[in-house]
Design an enzyme around this catalytic site. Structure first.
Site, short mmCIF file in Angstrom:
data_model
loop_
_atom_site.label_atom_id
_atom_site.label_comp_id
_atom_site.label_asym_id
_atom_site.label_seq_id
_atom_site.Cartn_x
_atom_site.Cartn_y
_atom_site.Cartn_z
N SER A 65 0.80 -1.22 0.00
CA SER A 65 0.00 0.00 0.00
C SER A 65 0.84 1.28 0.00
CB SER A 65 -0.94 -0.07 1.20
OG SER A 65 -1.82 1.00 1.23
N GLU A 370 -12.62 6.07 6.31
CA GLU A 370 -11.62 6.45 7.28
C GLU A 370 -11.12 7.83 6.87
OE1 GLU A 370 -9.50 2.70 9.14
OE2 GLU A 370 -8.95 2.91 7.05
N GLY A 501 -1.53 -1.12 13.83
CA GLY A 501 -1.67 -2.50 13.39
C GLY A 501 -0.74 -2.81 12.23
N THR A 502 -0.02 -1.81 11.75
CA THR A 502 0.83 -2.04 10.57
C THR A 502 2.30 -1.68 10.79
OG1 THR A 502 0.43 0.17 9.71
CG2 THR A 502 -1.10 -1.54 9.00
C1 16G Z 1 -4.49 -0.67 7.06
C2 16G Z 1 -5.97 -0.67 6.89
C3 16G Z 1 -6.51 0.73 6.97
C4 16G Z 1 -6.11 1.36 8.28
C5 16G Z 1 -4.63 1.25 8.49
C6 16G Z 1 -4.29 1.64 9.90
C7 16G Z 1 -7.28 -2.11 5.48
C8 16G Z 1 -7.50 -2.61 4.09
N1 16G Z 1 -6.32 -1.23 5.60
O1 16G Z 1 -3.86 0.04 6.04
O2 16G Z 1 -7.89 0.67 6.88
O3 16G Z 1 -6.47 2.70 8.34
O4 16G Z 1 -4.21 -0.09 8.31
O5 16G Z 1 -2.94 1.48 10.09
O6 16G Z 1 -7.94 -2.51 6.42
P1 16G Z 1 -2.34 1.59 11.54
O7 16G Z 1 -2.97 0.50 12.37
O8 16G Z 1 -0.88 1.45 11.33
O9 16G Z 1 -2.72 2.95 12.04
ZN ZN Z 2 -3.66 1.27 0.17
#
Ligand code: 16G
Ligand code: ZN
Length: 530
Positions: A65, A370, A501-502
């Site tokens: 992404s 979002e 979460g990422t």
């Molecule tokens: C991912 C999610 C997005 C969310 C982001 C938060 C999907 C397809 N994508 O990119 O919706 O806003 O994570 O990231 O669900 P974070 O937990 O690092 O803030």
């Molecule tokens: Zn994306």
């Protein structure tokens, strides 16, 4: 049967070369691309099992992404275009982390536990983004799929929402559209043109748009629309793939930095739009006469769309239930406007598309966005049916008939399977055109509260747990009280912290009335989590 069915899966080329534990998070697996090969191989295997379990085609997307070029990732798409079911996220995590000599027994375990008929044929539809690491990871996934005799449709370079679209079209035998990229482009372009009609401009609306494609796969799709919409919508394309992916450009950069992306010319009051590296997020922005940057993010898009649907429903005389879903990141200004001015019911859920999508399903017409620009509109089947029948009703007044026909047609412009930057962009352009609005009029509907996001590196981000759609901290004990104390010092102040979460970080969000205070508020809260 099971053990022998899996006998060919051990492949030295895709042995686990790293011991680091990896987790299927909000956006699937996502990390440095060079430690992902065995994960992709194993997800190829798992996609085949998932396809057999659901007796339907499964999607597999290779992308990270909005992350920078060195990262990559993978996510699986379920048959109706949704994110992978939660219980299978755990199965995926376990499979990705077992030792090589446990692979056969783990696969056997999954197939027994999930009651999978291994004789059922499997189909996996694959897409990838433009990262240099994507072809190698594609080969790993293909090797996994073939080791379990799955059928493959490799769509090559495509956006994430295009993959979702093709998966749904495939599993509904074309009822949602033609299951090809050409089917996707022609469906959207045809309805966009027919709704717009001969008047390409209207009132203050001018059909010129500057598009920042983040140097990602969305540039390929944008070029298709640039061609097919020529004269109807003039798309000036920037960051079209010749520069570095997501580097100082793209929707995430623009949203978080609240600044112009690289290469976009700073032309006064011209509508600009940024999408992210896999084209599932979109934000708008412009530069005013005083050279000030203005952001129109996912909240703005959501409110524009909600107001449009509300008006069409009212004019057409349809009593369908409209609702909007946001997350804690939604600007207080937007929530206030939706509840008190538009009077559309609004719900708040935790971050991540799967939560928003699920909640939006509760409404006849559910709009979810979002703040970062990921969102779409979904319709209950019965709502679509009602709209279609209503539009056919010959006893309607002229205004009712026009509004119902618009409602019926605009559904086809929307990619209901998942947030789709380009489909969302065409929807925004359609609404602005219908209203005869330029970007300034769009922005006028409400004021955003000044806001700031910070990232904090901590030893263990999971020590922070939250509740109430991430708006309150449960642990560490006492942290929420400290946050409340700081927030209470600021007029219209609001702030929350949550583990990402990422990424291996904690995120801090803050907003308040005075822009000169918002940095101090964010820093104050951030200092509590160090
Ligand atoms: C991912 C999610 C997005 C969310 C982001 C938060 C999907 C397809 N994508 O990119 O919706 O806003 O994570 O990231 O669900 P974070 O937990 O690092 O803030
Ligand atoms: Zn994306």
């Amino acid at each position: 049967m099971e053990q022998s069915y899996f006998r060919d899966v051990v492949n030295a080329e895709y042995n686990r070369k790293h011991d680091e534990r990896i987790e299927y998070g909000t956006a699937g697996f996502r990390t440095k691309s060079d430690i992902l090969e065995h994960v992709l191989y194993r997800m190829g295997l798992l996609a085949v099992l998932r396809s057999k379990a659901k007796r339907a085609a499964i999607g597999l997307m290779i992308t990270a992404s909005h992350n920078l070029e060195p990262d990559n990732g993978i996510k699986l798409v379920d048959p109706a275009g949704e994110m992978l079911e939660a219980s299978w996220e755990t199965i995926a995590t376990n499979l990705a982390n077992v030792q090589d000599n446990e692979l056969i027994s783990r696969l056997t375990h999954i197939s027994t536990n999930e009651n999978i008929d291994l004789l059922v044929p499997a189909t996996v539809i694959i897409g990838r983004d433009t990262r240099r690491s994507s072809p190698i990871l594609l080969n790993a996934a293909l090797a996994g799929i073939r080791a379990l005799y799955g059928n493959v449709t490799d769509l090559g370079l495509i956006t994430t929402p295009q993959l979702h679209y093709v998966v749904v079209c495939t599993n509904t035998n074309g009822a949602y559209g033609n299951p090809t990229l050409q089917g996707y482009y022609s469906k959207l372009a045809a309805v966009f043109k027919s709704i717009r009609g001969a008047e390409t401009n209207n009132g203050m609306y001018m059909n010129v748009l500057q598009l920042d494609a983040a140097n990602g796969v969305g540039a390929i799709a944008a070029k298709e629309f640039q061609r097919s919409l020529e004269g109807v919508l003039n798309i000036r394309l920037f960051n079209d793939g010749s520069g570095n992916l997501n580097h100082m450009c793209g929707a995430d950069y623009v949203k978080v930095q609240q600044a112009l992306p690289l290469n976009i010319p700073s032309e006064t009051n011209v509508r600009c739009v940024s999408i992210d590296g896999d084209a599932d997020r979109v934000v708008y922005f412009y530069i005013d006469r005083a050279n000030k940057f203005h952001l129109l993010d996912g909240d703005r898009i959501a409110t524009l769309v909600a107001a449009y649907f509300k008006e069409l429903l009212e004019t057409s005389g349809l009593a369908l239930q409209l609702g909007l879903v946001q997350t804690a990141y939604a600007n207080g200004g937007s929530t206030n406007y939706i509840s008190n001015v538009l009077r559309v019911p609004v719900a708040c859920v935790p971050t991540g598309v799967k939560h928003l999508h699920k909640k939006a399903l509760e409404f006849d017409i559910g709009i979810y966005f979002e703040a970062n620009g990921h969102g779409t509109v979904i319709f209950k089947d019965i709502a679509k049916e009602t709209i279609k029948n209503h539009a056919k009703n010959e006893t309607l007044l002229a205004a009712q008939r026009v509004a119902s026909a618009k409602l019926r047609d605009v559904i086809d412009l929307i990619n209901e399977t998942v947030g789709d930057a380009l489909s969302d962009m065409l929807l925004v352009e359609t609404i602005l055109h219908a209203k005869g609005w330029n970007v300034i009029e769009w922005e006028r509907s409400y004021n955003d509260l000044p806001n700031k996001q910070l990232k904090v590196r901590v030893k263990d981000r999971n020590l922070i747990t939250t509740t109430n759609a991430e708006r309150h901290c449960l642990t560490p004990v006492g942290l929420q009280e400290e946050i409340d104390k700081i927030v209470s010092k600021y007029s219209r102040g609001r702030s929350f912290v949550r583990p990402s979460g990422t990424e291996d970080i904690v995120r801090v969000y803050a907003e308040c009335e005075n822009s000169s205070d918002v940095g101090k508020l964010a820093m104050g809260v951030a200092s509590l989590v160090y």
